[in-house]
Write a protein that holds these residues in place. Structure first.
Motif, PDB file in Angstrom:
ATOM      1  N   ARG A 368       0.898  -1.114   0.137  1.00  0.00           N
ATOM      2  CA  ARG A 368      -0.177   0.098  -0.223  1.00  0.00           C
ATOM      3  C   ARG A 368       0.934   1.226  -0.061  1.00  0.00           C
ATOM      4  O   ARG A 368       0.711   2.277  -0.676  1.00  0.00           O
ATOM      5  N   THR A 369       2.002   1.281   0.967  1.00  0.00           N
ATOM      6  CA  THR A 369       2.774   2.222   0.671  1.00  0.00           C
ATOM      7  C   THR A 369       3.473   2.609  -0.747  1.00  0.00           C
ATOM      8  O   THR A 369       3.660   3.814  -1.029  1.00  0.00           O
ATOM      9  N   GLN A 370       3.753   1.416  -1.272  1.00  0.00           N
ATOM     10  CA  GLN A 370       4.757   1.588  -2.455  1.00  0.00           C
ATOM     11  C   GLN A 370       3.578   2.167  -3.531  1.00  0.00           C
ATOM     12  O   GLN A 370       3.928   3.148  -4.305  1.00  0.00           O
ATOM     13  N   GLU A 371       2.155   1.987  -3.453  1.00  0.00           N
ATOM     14  CA  GLU A 371       1.348   2.459  -4.421  1.00  0.00           C
ATOM     15  C   GLU A 371       0.701   3.829  -4.024  1.00  0.00           C
ATOM     16  O   GLU A 371       0.617   4.865  -5.027  1.00  0.00           O
ATOM     17  N   LEU A 372       0.485   3.981  -2.834  1.00  0.00           N
ATOM     18  CA  LEU A 372      -0.209   5.437  -2.215  1.00  0.00           C
ATOM     19  C   LEU A 372       0.615   6.129  -1.410  1.00  0.00           C
ATOM     20  O   LEU A 372       0.138   7.102  -0.688  1.00  0.00           O
ATOM     21  N   GLY A 373       2.003   6.092  -1.277  1.00  0.00           N
ATOM     22  CA  GLY A 373       2.840   6.920  -0.355  1.00  0.00           C
ATOM     23  C   GLY A 373       2.613   8.211  -0.428  1.00  0.00           C
ATOM     24  O   GLY A 373       2.639   9.106   0.720  1.00  0.00           O
ATOM     25  N   LYS A 374       2.740   8.566  -1.719  1.00  0.00           N
ATOM     26  CA  LYS A 374       2.579   9.961  -2.116  1.00  0.00           C
ATOM     27  C   LYS A 374       1.421  10.511  -1.475  1.00  0.00           C
ATOM     28  O   LYS A 374       1.209  11.704  -0.964  1.00  0.00           O
ATOM     29  N   GLU A 375       0.316   9.924  -1.793  1.00  0.00           N
ATOM     30  CA  GLU A 375      -1.004  10.387  -1.400  1.00  0.00           C
ATOM     31  C   GLU A 375      -1.111  10.444   0.124  1.00  0.00           C
ATOM     32  O   GLU A 375      -1.901  11.303   0.681  1.00  0.00           O
ATOM     33  N   ASP A 397       6.154  -9.302   3.337  1.00  0.00           N
ATOM     34  CA  ASP A 397       7.376  -9.139   3.688  1.00  0.00           C
ATOM     35  C   ASP A 397       7.860  -7.796   3.119  1.00  0.00           C
ATOM     36  O   ASP A 397       7.163  -7.301   2.195  1.00  0.00           O
ATOM     37  N   PRO A 398       9.105  -7.399   3.338  1.00  0.00           N
ATOM     38  CA  PRO A 398       9.495  -5.950   2.912  1.00  0.00           C
ATOM     39  C   PRO A 398       9.771  -5.967   1.579  1.00  0.00           C
ATOM     40  O   PRO A 398       9.933  -7.106   0.736  1.00  0.00           O
ATOM     41  N   ILE A 399       9.533  -4.788   0.906  1.00  0.00           N
ATOM     42  CA  ILE A 399       9.681  -4.585  -0.351  1.00  0.00           C
ATOM     43  C   ILE A 399      10.892  -3.652  -0.656  1.00  0.00           C
ATOM     44  O   ILE A 399      10.837  -2.533  -0.036  1.00  0.00           O
ATOM     45  N   PRO A 400      12.180  -4.105  -1.410  1.00  0.00           N
ATOM     46  CA  PRO A 400      13.160  -3.427  -1.343  1.00  0.00           C
ATOM     47  C   PRO A 400      12.779  -1.688  -1.901  1.00  0.00           C
ATOM     48  O   PRO A 400      12.311  -1.649  -2.870  1.00  0.00           O
ATOM     49  N   GLY A 401      13.371  -0.842  -1.133  1.00  0.00           N
ATOM     50  CA  GLY A 401      13.248   0.504  -1.484  1.00  0.00           C
ATOM     51  C   GLY A 401      11.855   1.084  -0.935  1.00  0.00           C
ATOM     52  O   GLY A 401      11.809   2.472  -0.995  1.00  0.00           O
ATOM     53  N   VAL A 402      10.954   0.311  -0.421  1.00  0.00           N
ATOM     54  CA  VAL A 402       9.824   0.966   0.090  1.00  0.00           C
ATOM     55  C   VAL A 402       9.896   1.256   1.605  1.00  0.00           C
ATOM     56  O   VAL A 402       9.826   0.102   2.544  1.00  0.00           O
ATOM     57  N   THR A 403       9.766   2.412   2.021  1.00  0.00           N
ATOM     58  CA  THR A 403       9.996   2.866   3.429  1.00  0.00           C
ATOM     59  C   THR A 403       8.955   3.722   3.751  1.00  0.00           C
ATOM     60  O   THR A 403       8.567   4.625   2.754  1.00  0.00           O
ATOM     61  N   SER A 404       9.075   4.429   4.948  1.00  0.00           N
ATOM     62  CA  SER A 404       8.423   5.489   5.431  1.00  0.00           C
ATOM     63  C   SER A 404       8.743   6.797   4.852  1.00  0.00           C
ATOM     64  O   SER A 404       8.006   7.733   4.681  1.00  0.00           O
ATOM     65  N   GLU A 405       9.901   6.689   4.156  1.00  0.00           N
ATOM     66  CA  GLU A 405      10.610   7.771   3.801  1.00  0.00           C
ATOM     67  C   GLU A 405       9.867   8.486   2.456  1.00  0.00           C
ATOM     68  O   GLU A 405       9.817   9.639   2.102  1.00  0.00           O
ATOM     69  N   LEU A 406       8.994   7.432   1.778  1.00  0.00           N
ATOM     70  CA  LEU A 406       8.081   7.740   0.688  1.00  0.00           C
ATOM     71  C   LEU A 406       6.949   8.789   0.980  1.00  0.00           C
ATOM     72  O   LEU A 406       6.886   9.782   0.372  1.00  0.00           O
ATOM     73  N   ILE A 407       6.655   8.596   2.274  1.00  0.00           N
ATOM     74  CA  ILE A 407       5.488   9.378   2.726  1.00  0.00           C
ATOM     75  C   ILE A 407       6.093  10.585   3.298  1.00  0.00           C
ATOM     76  O   ILE A 407       5.344  11.865   3.013  1.00  0.00           O
ATOM     77  N   ILE A 408       7.250  10.637   3.891  1.00  0.00           N
ATOM     78  CA  ILE A 408       7.619  11.774   4.782  1.00  0.00           C
ATOM     79  C   ILE A 408       8.162  12.723   3.450  1.00  0.00           C
ATOM     80  O   ILE A 408       7.859  13.995   3.671  1.00  0.00           O
ATOM     81  N   GLU A 409       8.915  12.375   2.475  1.00  0.00           N
ATOM     82  CA  GLU A 409       9.265  13.095   1.410  1.00  0.00           C
ATOM     83  C   GLU A 409       8.005  14.012   0.738  1.00  0.00           C
ATOM     84  O   GLU A 409       8.017  15.186   0.582  1.00  0.00           O
ATOM     85  N   ALA A 410       6.844  13.080   0.655  1.00  0.00           N
ATOM     86  CA  ALA A 410       5.692  13.617   0.045  1.00  0.00           C
ATOM     87  C   ALA A 410       4.998  14.619   0.781  1.00  0.00           C
ATOM     88  O   ALA A 410       4.494  15.604   0.356  1.00  0.00           O
TER      89      ALA A 410
END
Length: 462
Positions: A368-375, A397-410
């Motif tokens: 969900r974070t990978q797809e909707l982190g920006k939103e 399981d974790p997805i490489p490169g997908v972290t909370s940082e995607l949300i924080i940056e957006a």
């Protein structure tokens, strides 16, 4: 054996019995006279509530927890194939039943209302359960959250109506045959199971096609995804639309904030109705209107049901007030999808007046974070300040490169004030340093962020 108890489920064993959906089915079976047992990963208030009903609850998963004489093993889609109790069931030849099949069996012979949609299912199901109970109709119900106490997510009632939350995440809502189905909204979510909106529409079309002959689909007239679904099923099922759109069959004329309550004005069948819902915001007011339309479709008088909806005072984790300390109110929100986050933050903004809104957000699921982190980040810009935790993995399981940082940056790109915190134990101290008397603090997410509310209150009280 109690009347209405499926014979294959008189001695069921639940793997993951403490889950919201699983515990509700277990509770109803126990109330119908079944000898229920199960296991869960950890001790909980829900486990204790089940034990109070005579259910055997084991903590941890082990092959020896499964009794040799179990009539079936009930699982959800979250149970991994290598679970030792599942392996033991295969050795013993004990049938394995998905929780959706178990719930469908419990609804057999009754008048089911199935509540579906990407958001708002638990609230709407709860509203129906409370209001129909208030009218003395004694419904059975299975909800994805507790009303007011652990174990209050389900009940075997003596009436003919069964209200159930219908989960689209794994297509399990295709198992039900409701007399009335509610579709609150249709959006792309559950990205591990759905690759596109076309797949989502196809899934909801199948659900609508399961409505029994003569039944009714109650569907949102304001939401584009729901309107598209209405176009797709037009002519194949009777529909009743609701919302603020001019062409809605049950039209919402106004939603007026009254603190943490809402006054709702609707017109249906040419008649006006005004009623109060004891939760804030348009999102929850529209859920109440969907519940009203569904009850009327079953033959409940509109004016009586509208009045009874006022008895609903909320469900755990849906803008639930956890307490107040040092002049700061702490409220818990289950919102984990951007639409839900925005709805809850807008509702709190309308209710808060000049108060600041601080959010402690825990993202839920890597997919969900990978797809909707920006939103998600853009939604957090509606708060005055936010704390963002690491992703709660749940079943993934974790997805490489997908972290909370995607949300924080957006969020920062949208102008939000965001503080990342990796260690949950540090959150109460961080919030205490941010909060001032008069502020509202929301713990937000579908994971274990809810546990932080009492800890934040304890720290604020010092």
């Amino acid at each position: 054996m109690a009347p209405g108890l499926p014979s294959a489920m008189d001695r069921p064993h639940f793997i993951g019995i403490g889950g919201a959906g699983m515990s509700g089915i277990a509770k109803i079976l126990a109330q119908r006279g079944a000898k229920v047992a199960g296991s869960d990963a950890k001790e909980s208030a829900t486990a204790e509530a089940l034990r109070a009903l005579g259910v055997t609850v084991h903590i941890g998963h082990a092959a020896e927890h499964l009794a040799d004489d179990a009539s079936c093993v009930v699982v959800s889609s979250a149970i991994r194939k290598d679970n030792p109790e599942l392996a033991r069931a295969a050795e013993l030849g004990i049938p394995v039943v998905h929780r959706s099949d178990a719930l469908a069996a419990l609804m057999d012979g009754l008048r089911p209302i199935a509540v579906a949609g990407t958001h708002g299912k638990t609230t709407t199901t709860s509203m129906l359960a409370v209001s129909l109970s208030e009218l003395g109709l004694n419904p059975s119900y299975a909800i994805g959250g507790d009303l007011d106490a652990p174990g209050s997510n389900a009940l075997h009632g003596e009436g003919e109506i069964f209200v159930a939350e219908a989960d689209e995440s794994d297509r399990s809502f295709h198992k039900y045959a409701p007399e009335v189905a509610i579709v609150l909204n249709v959006e792309l979510d559950h990205h591990a199971n759905y690759a596109s909106m076309d797949e989502i529409y196809e899934s909801f079309e199948t659900f609508a096609g399961r409505i029994v002959p003569g039944g009714t689909l109650v569907i949102n007239a304001d939401h584009e995804g729901a309107r598209e679904l209405t176009r797709r099923v037009s002519g194949s099922v009777k529909t009743v639309t609701y919302g603020e759109a001019e062409d809605a069959d049950v039209r919402v004329l106004a939603v007026r904030a009254q603190g943490l309550k809402s006054e709702v004005t609707v017109v249906m069948g040419g008649e006006g109705l005004i009623f109060t819902v004891s939760v804030p915001g348009r999102h929850y007011a529209h859920n109440a209107v969907a519940a009203l339309a569904a009850g009327v479709a079953l033959g409940v008088p509109a004016d009586e049901l509208a009045a009874a909806l006022g008895a609903y005072t909320g469900v755990k984790r849906r803008l639930q007030l956890k307490g107040e300390a040092a002049g700061v109110q702490v409220i818990d929100s289950y919102a984990h999808h951007p639409t839900e986050m925005t709805a809850d933050l807008e509702a709190m903004r309308a209710a808060a007046g000049e108060s600041r809104i601080l959010v402690v957000f825990q993202p839920h699921l890597f997919s969900r974070t990978q797809e909707l982190g920006k939103e998600m980040g853009q939604s957090l810009a509606l708060a005055d300040a936010s704390v963002v935790l690491d992703i709660y993995p749940a079943r993934e399981d974790p997805i490489p490169g997908v972290t909370s940082e995607l949300i924080i940056e957006a969020a920062r790109a949208a102008g939000a004030d965001v503080t990342p915190v990796r260690d949950k134990a540090e959150v109460p101290e961080v919030v205490a340093g941010m909060a001032k008397a008069g502020d509202l603090v929301l713990t937000m997410g579908a994971g274990d962020v809810t546990d932080l509310g009492p800890r934040i209150l304890d720290r604020l009280a010092k």
